[in-house]
Design a protein around this motif. Sequence first.
Motif, PDB file in Angstrom:
ATOM      1  N   UNK A 133       0.842  -1.195   0.000  1.00 50.52           N
ATOM      2  CA  UNK A 133       0.000   0.000   0.000  1.00 50.52           C
ATOM      3  C   UNK A 133       0.881   1.251   0.000  1.00 50.52           C
ATOM      4  N   UNK A 134       0.306   2.369  -0.423  1.00 54.72           N
ATOM      5  CA  UNK A 134       1.071   3.618  -0.523  1.00 54.72           C
ATOM      6  C   UNK A 134       1.560   4.115   0.834  1.00 54.72           C
ATOM      7  N   UNK A 135       0.812   3.769   1.878  1.00 55.13           N
ATOM      8  CA  UNK A 135       1.185   4.285   3.207  1.00 55.13           C
ATOM      9  C   UNK A 135       2.023   3.290   4.011  1.00 55.13           C
ATOM     10  N   UNK A 136       2.417   2.207   3.379  1.00 53.96           N
ATOM     11  CA  UNK A 136       3.240   1.223   4.093  1.00 53.96           C
ATOM     12  C   UNK A 136       4.665   1.760   4.249  1.00 53.96           C
ATOM     13  N   UNK A 137       5.228   1.688   5.483  1.00 61.66           N
ATOM     14  CA  UNK A 137       6.578   2.237   5.707  1.00 61.66           C
ATOM     15  C   UNK A 137       7.613   1.556   4.816  1.00 61.66           C
ATOM     16  N   UNK A 138       8.506   2.359   4.286  1.00 62.50           N
ATOM     17  CA  UNK A 138       9.575   1.807   3.460  1.00 62.50           C
ATOM     18  C   UNK A 138      10.743   2.784   3.397  1.00 62.50           C
ATOM     19  N   UNK A 139      11.889   2.249   3.047  1.00 62.44           N
ATOM     20  CA  UNK A 139      13.034   3.098   2.727  1.00 62.44           C
ATOM     21  C   UNK A 139      13.206   3.044   1.219  1.00 62.44           C
ATOM     22  N   UNK A 140      14.053   3.911   0.697  1.00 61.17           N
ATOM     23  CA  UNK A 140      14.404   3.850  -0.724  1.00 61.17           C
ATOM     24  C   UNK A 140      15.879   3.500  -0.806  1.00 61.17           C
ATOM     25  N   UNK A 141      16.180   2.489  -1.628  1.00 64.85           N
ATOM     26  CA  UNK A 141      17.566   2.055  -1.811  1.00 64.85           C
ATOM     27  C   UNK A 141      18.034   2.360  -3.224  1.00 64.85           C
ATOM     28  N   UNK A 142      19.304   2.633  -3.354  1.00 63.16           N
ATOM     29  CA  UNK A 142      19.929   2.814  -4.660  1.00 63.16           C
ATOM     30  C   UNK A 142      20.180   1.449  -5.276  1.00 63.16           C
ATOM     31  N   UNK A 143      19.866   1.325  -6.538  1.00 62.16           N
ATOM     32  CA  UNK A 143      20.076   0.057  -7.243  1.00 62.16           C
ATOM     33  C   UNK A 143      21.530   0.026  -7.725  1.00 62.16           C
ATOM     34  N   UNK A 144      22.409  -0.467  -6.871  1.00 59.74           N
ATOM     35  CA  UNK A 144      23.836  -0.484  -7.196  1.00 59.74           C
ATOM     36  C   UNK A 144      24.119  -1.538  -8.270  1.00 59.74           C
ATOM     37  N   UNK A 145      25.001  -1.259  -9.216  1.00 56.64           N
ATOM     38  CA  UNK A 145      25.378  -2.280 -10.208  1.00 56.64           C
ATOM     39  C   UNK A 145      25.885  -3.540  -9.515  1.00 56.64           C
ATOM     40  N   UNK A 146      25.561  -4.681 -10.077  1.00 60.03           N
ATOM     41  CA  UNK A 146      25.965  -5.957  -9.463  1.00 60.03           C
ATOM     42  C   UNK A 146      27.179  -6.574 -10.149  1.00 60.03           C
ATOM     43  N   UNK A 147      27.585  -6.003 -11.255  1.00 60.88           N
ATOM     44  CA  UNK A 147      28.735  -6.518 -11.982  1.00 60.88           C
ATOM     45  C   UNK A 147      29.817  -5.436 -12.076  1.00 60.88           C
ATOM     46  N   UNK A 169      23.033  -2.387  -1.770  1.00 59.65           N
ATOM     47  CA  UNK A 169      22.131  -1.323  -2.219  1.00 59.65           C
ATOM     48  C   UNK A 169      21.898  -0.335  -1.080  1.00 59.65           C
ATOM     49  N   UNK A 170      22.550   0.774  -1.177  1.00 61.65           N
ATOM     50  CA  UNK A 170      22.575   1.790  -0.115  1.00 61.65           C
ATOM     51  C   UNK A 170      21.205   2.427   0.080  1.00 61.65           C
ATOM     52  N   UNK A 171      20.821   2.619   1.334  1.00 63.54           N
ATOM     53  CA  UNK A 171      19.600   3.378   1.631  1.00 63.54           C
ATOM     54  C   UNK A 171      19.864   4.854   1.321  1.00 63.54           C
ATOM     55  N   UNK A 172      19.013   5.440   0.488  1.00 60.35           N
ATOM     56  CA  UNK A 172      19.173   6.863   0.164  1.00 60.35           C
ATOM     57  C   UNK A 172      18.041   7.718   0.737  1.00 60.35           C
ATOM     58  N   UNK A 173      16.954   7.052   1.204  1.00 62.64           N
ATOM     59  CA  UNK A 173      15.897   7.784   1.920  1.00 62.64           C
ATOM     60  C   UNK A 173      15.332   6.902   3.028  1.00 62.64           C
TER      61      UNK A 173
END
Length: 471
Positions: A133-147, A169-173
């Motif tokens: 859901x839109x109100x579900x708590x979450x962080x935002x992570x950077x999609x770091x290259x895997x290769x 994948x670093x948390x950015x927010x």
Amino acid sequence: MKIKTRFAPSPTGYLHVGGARTALYSWLFSRHSGGEFVLRIEDTDLERSSQDAIDAIMDGMNWLNLDWNEGPYFQTKRFDRYNAVIDDMLVQDTAYKCYCSKERLEALREKQMENGEKPRYDGHCRDSQDSHTDDEPCVVRFRNPQEGSVIFDDKIRGPIEFSNQELDDLIIRRTDGSPTYNFCVVVDDWDMEISHVIRGEDHINNTPRQINILKALGAPVPEYAHVSMILGDDGKKLSKRHGAVGVMQYRDDGYLPQALLNYLVRLGWSHGDQEIFSIDEMKEFFTLEAINKSASAFNTEKLQWLNHHYINHMPAEEVAVYLAWHVEQLGIETRNGPELKDIVKLLGERCKTLKEMAESCRYFYEDFSEFDADAAKKHLRPVARQPLEAVRAKLAAISVWTPENVHDAIQGTADELGVGMGKVGMPLRVAVTGAGQSPGMDVTVHAIGQARSLQRIDLALAYIAGREAQA
């Protein structure tokens, strides 16, 4: 290429010598290249940041005369910009929302540590198809290259490489909507067009993460230069136990900013065998390539030596401006006495710090009712009465008050009495200064003044009379 550097302290404490050196190196590199220097306050750590620390940073930069072309910028005032970039990254799929609970992440970390693995996020939500859901708590992570790898050519250390597989994948927010430090730094460097990032070696591990984010944003990647740490005399990282405190403590302890800057620039950088550098010479000669890769040891004795040099080789009028602050701190009223530039000339050879000079100059301005006990016991004896009376008469007879005439009066007294200069000079020194040490008596008596010197000799003669009465 337009050179633009930045100094970006976190306001969680004072501006310490390590930070001051980093600021100096960044400032010198921009000035050497005719570029620009930015001051940025990285205050995203809301719990630890304080206005007192911000004030201390600003005071330190101003005292050191490290001026900036832009700023100070504050990250807390740029949250809308950071979040707009993050929202765009979510659309571009260079970032994603992560709904992993704190409990899941802690369990993952414990398991990885049990297996001897490096704790890192496992990418659980990276390609998740779960609905939220839109109100579900979450962080935002950077999609770091895997290769592949991140390789950057450090201007001090040479090529440095990190495998992307080592970077999670670093948390950015955060869940509260606030952007994180590593992300804010990237957007700031991009927006402010920073060409060279000069900072401490403790940031080396942040660099590959920041480079990957910059590339994901399509932003130019600056050059990086990571400066080694400063150690104490014992070889351990400089800390409060070594007396390492805020830069302004060095002002309080009586150091000139020019001396501290000269000391800091040589703490990891060199230009031949030269030790003394004016600010103009620093700007002319400074290069990143000449910075030493190894750690430097802080040496207070060397700093004192430099400070003593600057006290005696800078124009006395300039030193007097800094001395005035110390004299004021001691509550010494200087209107009825010599100019402070004259005090600098009189006491410069004897004093390693301005604090010491201020503490030593009180007798030039303030009268006293008691003499130093040891000095008086040794030099204000009955045998000193005749030399003091004789020199007093000669000093009182001087019509043009000059150091030369004062010298002639003292020398003339010694010649008439057939005694060495010490038999006249030492009782006179204790009489007019109250203590047993001072610069030469001719310049000292001249600076104290005729009326005040005669008054103090009378006090000394009364002291001697008192000793004679008790004998």
